[in-house]
Design an enzyme around this catalytic site. Structure first.
Site, PDB file in Angstrom:
ATOM      1  N   LYS A  49       7.927   6.870  -6.072  1.00 35.49           N
ATOM      2  CA  LYS A  49       9.670   6.453  -5.633  1.00 35.49           C
ATOM      3  C   LYS A  49       9.974   8.350  -6.068  1.00 35.49           C
ATOM      4  O   LYS A  49      10.931   8.845  -5.927  1.00 35.49           O
ATOM      5  CB  LYS A  49      10.760   6.096  -5.926  1.00 35.49           C
ATOM      6  CG  LYS A  49       9.782   4.646  -5.744  1.00 35.49           C
ATOM      7  CD  LYS A  49      10.234   4.276  -4.029  1.00 35.49           C
ATOM      8  CE  LYS A  49       9.955   3.576  -2.935  1.00 35.49           C
ATOM      9  NZ  LYS A  49       8.160   3.226  -3.378  1.00 35.49           N
ATOM     10  N   TYR A 264       4.590 -10.750   2.599  1.00 28.89           N
ATOM     11  CA  TYR A 264       5.016  -9.456   1.542  1.00 28.89           C
ATOM     12  C   TYR A 264       4.268 -10.205  -0.148  1.00 28.89           C
ATOM     13  O   TYR A 264       5.255 -11.624  -0.717  1.00 28.89           O
ATOM     14  CB  TYR A 264       6.351  -8.627   1.707  1.00 28.89           C
ATOM     15  CG  TYR A 264       6.637  -7.900   0.123  1.00 28.89           C
ATOM     16  CD1 TYR A 264       6.732  -6.268   0.611  1.00 28.89           C
ATOM     17  CD2 TYR A 264       7.303  -8.368  -0.756  1.00 28.89           C
ATOM     18  CE1 TYR A 264       6.797  -5.914  -0.597  1.00 28.89           C
ATOM     19  CE2 TYR A 264       8.080  -7.793  -1.839  1.00 28.89           C
ATOM     20  CZ  TYR A 264       7.479  -6.403  -1.620  1.00 28.89           C
ATOM     21  OH  TYR A 264       8.224  -5.913  -2.743  1.00 28.89           O
ATOM     22  N   TYR A 290       0.895  -3.555  -3.442  1.00 27.01           N
ATOM     23  CA  TYR A 290       0.524  -1.916  -2.420  1.00 27.01           C
ATOM     24  C   TYR A 290       0.037  -1.651  -3.102  1.00 27.01           C
ATOM     25  O   TYR A 290      -0.868  -1.777  -1.179  1.00 27.01           O
ATOM     26  CB  TYR A 290       2.450  -1.032  -2.577  1.00 27.01           C
ATOM     27  CG  TYR A 290       3.287  -1.580  -2.697  1.00 27.01           C
ATOM     28  CD1 TYR A 290       4.270  -1.779  -1.358  1.00 27.01           C
ATOM     29  CD2 TYR A 290       4.466  -1.946  -3.274  1.00 27.01           C
ATOM     30  CE1 TYR A 290       4.940  -2.141  -1.493  1.00 27.01           C
ATOM     31  CE2 TYR A 290       5.402  -2.370  -3.252  1.00 27.01           C
ATOM     32  CZ  TYR A 290       6.487  -2.129  -2.579  1.00 27.01           C
ATOM     33  OH  TYR A 290       7.002  -3.047  -1.876  1.00 27.01           O
TER      34      TYR A 290
HETATM   35  C1  LIG Z   1       3.393   1.098  -5.497  1.00 27.60           C
HETATM   36  C2  LIG Z   1       3.971   1.338  -4.172  1.00 27.60           C
HETATM   37  N1  LIG Z   1       3.339   1.828  -2.789  1.00 27.60           N
HETATM   38  C3  LIG Z   1       4.052   2.022  -1.873  1.00 27.60           C
HETATM   39  C4  LIG Z   1       5.051   1.641  -1.555  1.00 27.60           C
HETATM   40  C5  LIG Z   1       5.678   1.600   0.078  1.00 27.60           C
HETATM   41  O1  LIG Z   1       6.328   2.897   0.062  1.00 27.60           O
HETATM   42  P1  LIG Z   1       6.813   3.067   1.687  1.00 27.60           P
HETATM   43  O2  LIG Z   1       8.483   2.310   0.995  1.00 27.60           O
HETATM   44  O3  LIG Z   1       8.178   4.386   1.240  1.00 27.60           O
HETATM   45  O4  LIG Z   1       6.718   3.290   2.397  1.00 27.60           O
HETATM   46  C6  LIG Z   1       5.785   1.532  -2.373  1.00 27.60           C
HETATM   47  C7  LIG Z   1       7.571   1.229  -2.090  1.00 27.60           C
HETATM   48  O5  LIG Z   1       7.404   0.236  -1.993  1.00 27.60           O
HETATM   49  C8  LIG Z   1       5.684   1.401  -3.725  1.00 27.60           C
HETATM   50  O6  LIG Z   1       6.487   0.714  -4.769  1.00 27.60           O
END
Ligand SMILES: Cc1ncc(COP(=O)(O)O)c(C=O)c1O
Length: 338
Positions: A49, A264, A290
């Site tokens: 972010k 999720y 993630y």
């Molecule tokens: C640690 C992490 N990795 C990956 C993502 C995914 O990225 P994006 O939301 O840009 O697809 C996020 C956020 O949602 C995240 O916090």
């Protein structure tokens, strides 16, 4: 493509390192795995972010905002980093959290990112039930603040709109520069995809520069077709913002949703294995929601022979290790069983 014409703040540590993962490459028997350390971007422990917020918060300042509103799941990394960015600018951050995951106890509700949200001075305005329209909830709250004379700036979940995605257009440029410095041919990029801004920005950046680096998003939530549609839409809007002519080919966007598991934020055996392998062979901390699922996809696809032995695969570590503390019970059970 001329990124410098967009307002941008300097919030992070860039360029992030691009390094070989020699132990894991050897353990898994090739291809050559590289890691792009976007977990080391800075801004309250880092993560993907930071890149988006450099553009989003610059836009907020340009629009003379006096308060930042955003939203995310209870253990949102995006919320934590947005609060940190706002703190640095002397702006108040008011956040709405969504109880998207309810299976884990006190640690999930209070520790990890939530603990840091409060330390960083964010105000958790509401902790809402899962599944409600969070964008609408933010708009309603923003309208209330406007009535009180404020000028709120609303950042969508994950910072994923064309302005935020510019952060990953910048990352595409950075990777191309590093690949030429290192004489490294990047054959594939793999990373976790959620709210889509990361993949959309990368795809917009690589297609705008005609560099044709394939990007594979490992979905942490949506089914493949839906995720690809969402990424394509945002990548197309990002190209428009950049002034890139022509339609984005559908096949420039590829997602794989085989590693979501039950949903999720819900742990999977392959995510736990990936966390353990990265920790014990490379000393690198992934996260359960993630990057752990993204790496699970990477590892499984390597084992299935998806990549050639002589190829270079770059895994983008998008951060999130703070979230580990929300999953204490799950991780302790894992540690006990080796
Ligand atoms: C640690 C992490 N990795 C990956 C993502 C995914 O990225 P994006 O939301 O840009 O697809 C996020 C956020 O949602 C995240 O916090």
């Amino acid at each position: 493509m001329h990124l410098a014409r967009f307002p941008r703040l300097s919030l992070g540590h860039f360029p992030t390192p691009l390094e070989p993962l020699n132990n894991l490459s050897e353990l898994l028997g090739g291809p050559k795995i590289w890691i792009k350390r976007d977990d080391a971007t800075g801004l309250a422990t880092g993560g993907n972010k930071t890149r988006k917020l450099e553009f989003l918060l610059a836009d907020a300042l340009a629009k003379k905002a006096d308060v930042i509103i955003t939203q995310g799941a209870t253990q949102s990394n995006h919320v934590r980093q947005t609060i940190a960015g706002a703190a640095k600018l002397g702006l108040k951050a008011k956040v709405l959290l969504e109880k998207r995951v309810t299976d884990f106890g006190e640690d999930y509700q209070r520790s990890g990112n939530v603990l840091l949200d409060e330390l960083l001075g964010g105000e958790i305005v509401a902790h809402l039930p899962g599944g409600i329209d969070m964008q609408q909830a933010m708009e309603t709250y923003a309208a209330e603040l406007r009535e009180q004379g404020h000028n709120p700036y609303v950042i969508p979940g994950g910072g994923s709109n064309p302005t935020g995605a510019l952060g990953y257009v910048a990352c595409a440029e950075e990777l191309l520069y590093q690949s030429s410095q290192l004489r490294l041919r990047i054959d594939h990029i793999v990373h976790a995809t959620g709210s889509t801004g990361t993949q959309a920005g990368l795809v917009a950046g690589f297609t705008a520069t005609h560099s044709h680096v394939p990007v594979l998003g490992i979905s942490v939530r949506a089914p493949k077709e839906k995720q690809e549609e969402n990424v394509w839409n945002l990548a197309s809007r990002t190209r428009e913002l950049l002034g890139v002519a022509g339609e984005l080919p559908r096949d420039a966007v590829v997602a794989n949703s085989d590693y979501v598991g039950d949903g999720y934020g819900l742990p999977t055996a392959s995510m736990l294995e990936a966390l353990t392998l990265f920790a014990r062979h490379e000393g690198i901390l992934l996260d359960p929601v993630y990057s752990g699922k993204g790496a699970a996809g990477l590892i499984d696809l390597i084992r299935k022979g998806h990549f050639r032995q002589d190829e270079n695969v770059v895994f983008i570590h998008t951060g999130g290790a703070v979230g580990l503390f929300g999953y204490r019970q799950v991780l302790e059970a894992r540690a006990r069983h080796g």
